[in-house]
Write an enzyme that holds these catalytic residues in place. Sequence first.
Site, PDB file in Angstrom:
ATOM      1  N   GLY A 379       0.816  -1.206   0.000  1.00 21.81           N
ATOM      2  CA  GLY A 379       0.000   0.000   0.000  1.00 21.81           C
ATOM      3  C   GLY A 379       0.843   1.247   0.000  1.00 21.81           C
ATOM      4  O   GLY A 379       2.067   1.198  -0.162  1.00 21.81           O
ATOM      5  N   GLY A 381       1.097   5.113   2.080  1.00 20.12           N
ATOM      6  CA  GLY A 381       0.604   5.960   3.167  1.00 20.12           C
ATOM      7  C   GLY A 381       0.969   7.404   2.918  1.00 20.12           C
ATOM      8  O   GLY A 381       1.362   7.783   1.818  1.00 20.12           O
ATOM      9  N   SER A 382       0.857   8.196   3.947  1.00 19.33           N
ATOM     10  CA  SER A 382       1.099   9.623   3.792  1.00 19.33           C
ATOM     11  C   SER A 382       2.561   9.888   3.456  1.00 19.33           C
ATOM     12  O   SER A 382       2.911  10.927   2.934  1.00 19.33           O
ATOM     13  CB  SER A 382       0.767  10.328   5.094  1.00 19.33           C
ATOM     14  N   PHE A 383       3.405   8.961   3.745  1.00 20.63           N
ATOM     15  CA  PHE A 383       4.820   9.208   3.730  1.00 20.63           C
ATOM     16  C   PHE A 383       5.526   8.525   2.567  1.00 20.63           C
ATOM     17  O   PHE A 383       6.587   8.938   2.134  1.00 20.63           O
ATOM     18  CB  PHE A 383       5.370   8.721   5.082  1.00 20.63           C
ATOM     19  N   GLY A 384       4.922   7.493   2.015  1.00 17.41           N
ATOM     20  CA  GLY A 384       5.542   6.788   0.898  1.00 17.41           C
ATOM     21  C   GLY A 384       4.883   5.449   0.681  1.00 17.41           C
ATOM     22  O   GLY A 384       3.740   5.238   1.063  1.00 17.41           O
ATOM     23  N   LYS A 400       7.698   1.271   5.665  1.00 18.40           N
ATOM     24  CA  LYS A 400       7.278   2.433   4.882  1.00 18.40           C
ATOM     25  C   LYS A 400       8.516   3.106   4.356  1.00 18.40           C
ATOM     26  O   LYS A 400       9.414   3.467   5.124  1.00 18.40           O
ATOM     27  CB  LYS A 400       6.586   3.433   5.799  1.00 18.40           C
ATOM     28  N   ASP A 507      -5.556  12.460  10.124  1.00 11.52           N
ATOM     29  CA  ASP A 507      -5.947  11.675   8.944  1.00 11.52           C
ATOM     30  C   ASP A 507      -6.626  10.378   9.373  1.00 11.52           C
ATOM     31  O   ASP A 507      -6.258   9.292   8.934  1.00 11.52           O
ATOM     32  CB  ASP A 507      -4.714  11.399   8.075  1.00 11.52           C
TER      33      ASP A 507
END
Length: 683
Positions: A379, A381-384, A400, A507
């Site tokens: 998946g 996420g907000s970071f990568g 991540k 979030d």
Amino acid sequence: MSAAAAIITLLLIAAVSPAHALGGSSSTIAVIYGSATVCGIVAEQTTRRIQCWRNDQLIEISPAISFDYIAGGRDNFCGVKSGGSALLCWDSNFISKRIYNSSSVLLQHLTFGDNQICALTNVSGSVRCWRDSISAQFPSGSEQFRSISSGLGFSCGVSMISNRVSCWGTNSTLASNIQSQFVNESMLDIAVGGNHACGLNLTGFLICKGINDSGQLNIPSNSAFEYSGLALGADHTCATRKSNGSVVCWGGHGMFSSNVTEGVFFDSIVAGLNFTCGLTTRNFSILCWGPGWPNNSFSGFVLSLPKILPGPCESTCDCASNNSPPSRSSTIRRQGSRALTMRRQRSGTSSKHADKAEELSFSDLVAATNNFSLENKIGAGSFGVVYRGKLWDGRDVAIKRGETGLKMKKFQEKESAFESELAFLSRLHHKHLVKLVGYCEEGDERLLVYEYMKNGALYDHLHDKNNVEKSSSILNSWKMRIKIALDASRGIEYLHNYAVPPIIHRDIKSSNILLDSNWVARVSDFGLSLMGPEYDRDFRPMKAAGTVGYIDPEYYGLNVLTTKSDVYGLGVVLLELLTGKRAIFKSDGSENGGAPTSVVDFAVPAIMAGEMGKILDKRVGPLEVHEAEAVELVGYVAMHCVNLEGKDRPNMADIVANLERALDLCDDSHGSISSGQISIASE
Ligand SMILES: *[C@@H]1O[C@H](CO)[C@@H](O)[C@H](O)[C@H]1NC(C)=O
Ligand SMILES: *[C@@H]1O[C@H](CO)[C@@H](O)[C@H](O)[C@H]1NC(C)=O
Ligand SMILES: *[C@@H]1O[C@H](CO)[C@@H](O)[C@H](O)[C@H]1NC(C)=O
Ligand SMILES: *[C@@H]1O[C@H](CO)[C@@H](O)[C@H](O)[C@H]1NC(C)=O
Ligand SMILES: *[C@@H]1O[C@H](CO)[C@@H](O)[C@H](O)[C@H]1NC(C)=O
Ligand SMILES: *[C@@H]1O[C@H](CO)[C@@H](O)[C@H](O)[C@H]1NC(C)=O
Ligand SMILES: *[C@@H]1O[C@H](CO)[C@@H](O)[C@H](O)[C@H]1NC(C)=O
Ligand SMILES: *[C@@H]1O[C@H](CO)[C@@H](O)[C@H](O)[C@H]1NC(C)=O
Ligand SMILES: *[C@@H]1O[C@H](CO)[C@@H](O)[C@H](O)[C@H]1NC(C)=O
Ligand SMILES: *[C@@H]1O[C@H](CO)[C@@H](O)[C@H](O)[C@H]1NC(C)=O
Ligand SMILES: *[C@@H]1O[C@H](CO)[C@@H](O)[C@H](O)[C@H]1NC(C)=O
Ligand SMILES: *[C@@H]1O[C@H](CO)[C@@H](O)[C@H](O)[C@H]1NC(C)=O
């Protein structure tokens, strides 16, 4: 009246509903002890049909229709059809016979002793029994019960009005002996075994009466509402602890305290004469143990049945709400506020335990993810991008990886996300937050390593088309959905109220609520977290963040971020859990056509109009009579959470308290006063 006050009132109304029996009788698993046969209502299917296990053979039970509860005796077992309109029983060859059929008097609760089958009906606490010559043994027809249970040769019930125990049955000597031992006790519920009976009294203490020849009355420890489920055999007693689902057994000449149940947690347990079986929460398999289980009593035996549905969300509240003891509601009110205070103090201390995250090398992480191969990608996420990996020591992790390369423009923002998440997460330690295991910072590479959450994101279970018909139906139970809502709320409450300094997640959405291998929900992705304000002061970040469909309208419009922005996001998640719809969905149900509709606009008018039935997720099946109250409470909480103005939304402590009530209504409504009792005991 403020929203918070409104929601607390709601909570008290819900909490007044009285109790029903312990888990032993209305269950999704049944034991036919004469032949060591175990049956369960199968999860992961749109039809909640029954499958049985006998001697390593799996037997599909027909008719393959949906059932709510099943219960077994010596040679037979019976099931209440979903909705309560019919009772079917199967003989030792699994041939079915319908023994009750009525669409006007519904069955709500089922108990099967040696040879007697009884059920409560939706006509205020009245009991129907079959098999044994009932008319002779059953007490006067006017008696109304909130709880009944059948054992070997006798049954007992708890009167809805007096809270006293009455017993009857073919062994009338034993029945009257046990009834007289209970004469001074005011009980919430009752479970019956071979020659003894146990139940919780009104203040939540376990009381056992009857014959004690094997130590079956010898309760090892006893505090208010310590136990939630009971299974009584011929001469043993097992109980699950309310706090964590662990099991403890006594009696049976000490042959039931087995190391096989250590570290195993149970949704529900049932007993045969001389063995016990339980539905594990680790993977919803059934584990049986005890001296009477064929083969090896001490090693325990995991049956090869498929995943079994967790126990139904139940409470016989409808039968009893008019007759509950008059003093109860005021007791609850006082205890309710006390519980909140205590919980706050207890959790507050846990923020002191800060596990340090390890620093990992980039090459370790390359090895763990097969060089960040596509197959390992799970998946973004907000970071990568997020990868699944296995560290050298065998630990499963989610890694991540921050985007690298030419995206220099975004670099600054990414880096601050990295640092903020790292700083927060290494300090945070809570069972409903995804734990940071380690990090890596080499050259341009920024990686965060988390515990791997085996059962993925809530979003995928609710909305991933590929999942709808398969494993996600573990979530096709209101009890599971309410539990997930409560778990996630506790994680957020921790961020807001106990982390130092407080943290606004920014979030909250269903794809950031992950499920671990025990289906415990945990909040993840703190990449967008910023240092929160002091409690209730406004906070103005550099720029808006969040995800369309979940963003607090107040934040979006005024750029004001408070803890109430997370409350809004959580409200949307609650509505997703109730309706099964995405935060923004196409109104005609197709992929392309139709106007985009928000789940808030879809659901809130129906909840306000008291027409929640219209919007509930059909995959969970029709709403059972006894589930209505719990689901309705969740609906009201969700509606308050998505109020346009933050000041009209409840705070997380209110939300947690209300979802606890909702889950208690599912579990056992006597539990709804439990936390109050426990907090008093610990003072
Ligand atoms: C007893 O053990 C045999 C062989 O391991 C197995 O096939 C059988 O299912 C077991 N029976 C029970 C009731 O555990
Ligand atoms: C069950 O009862 C309904 C009416 O209440 C009737 O229409 C139906 O035929 C009955 N079913 C059986 C199998 O007896
Ligand atoms: C029991 O349920 C049936 C079917 O929903 C309903 O018609 C009947 O009124 C209920 N009885 C009571 C006393 O609530
Ligand atoms: C019940 O209470 C009465 C009056 O206090 C007492 O005489 C009797 O022994 C008690 N019975 C039991 C079984 O404890
Ligand atoms: C009644 O139960 C008692 C205790 O288990 C037992 O000793 C007695 O034999 C039973 N009587 C009958 C008639 O079954
Ligand atoms: C419940 O049992 C406990 C322990 O025996 C006792 O202290 C308490 O008074 C009982 N509560 C009621 C309401 O009888
Ligand atoms: C039951 O028996 C055990 C010994 O097996 C004894 O320690 C205990 O006090 C007895 N309990 C009751 C309530 O009689
Ligand atoms: C459980 O206990 C039995 C006997 O007490 C012992 O032989 C066995 O090794 C134990 N099993 C585990 C997994 O500890
Ligand atoms: C479960 O909770 C009880 C207290 O309620 C505690 O004594 C026990 O150690 C816990 N068990 C596990 C395995 O966490
Ligand atoms: C559940 O877990 C147990 C122990 O880890 C395992 O033996 C069993 O096969 C699992 N069952 C299912 C249905 O996954
Ligand atoms: C357990 O009970 C069954 C009857 O259900 C009996 O046949 C068996 O011998 C008992 N086993 C033990 C170890 O007591
Ligand atoms: C990993 O993949 C990158 C390109 O995707 C490649 O440059 C690098 O050599 C690979 N590393 C290893 C250890 O295979």
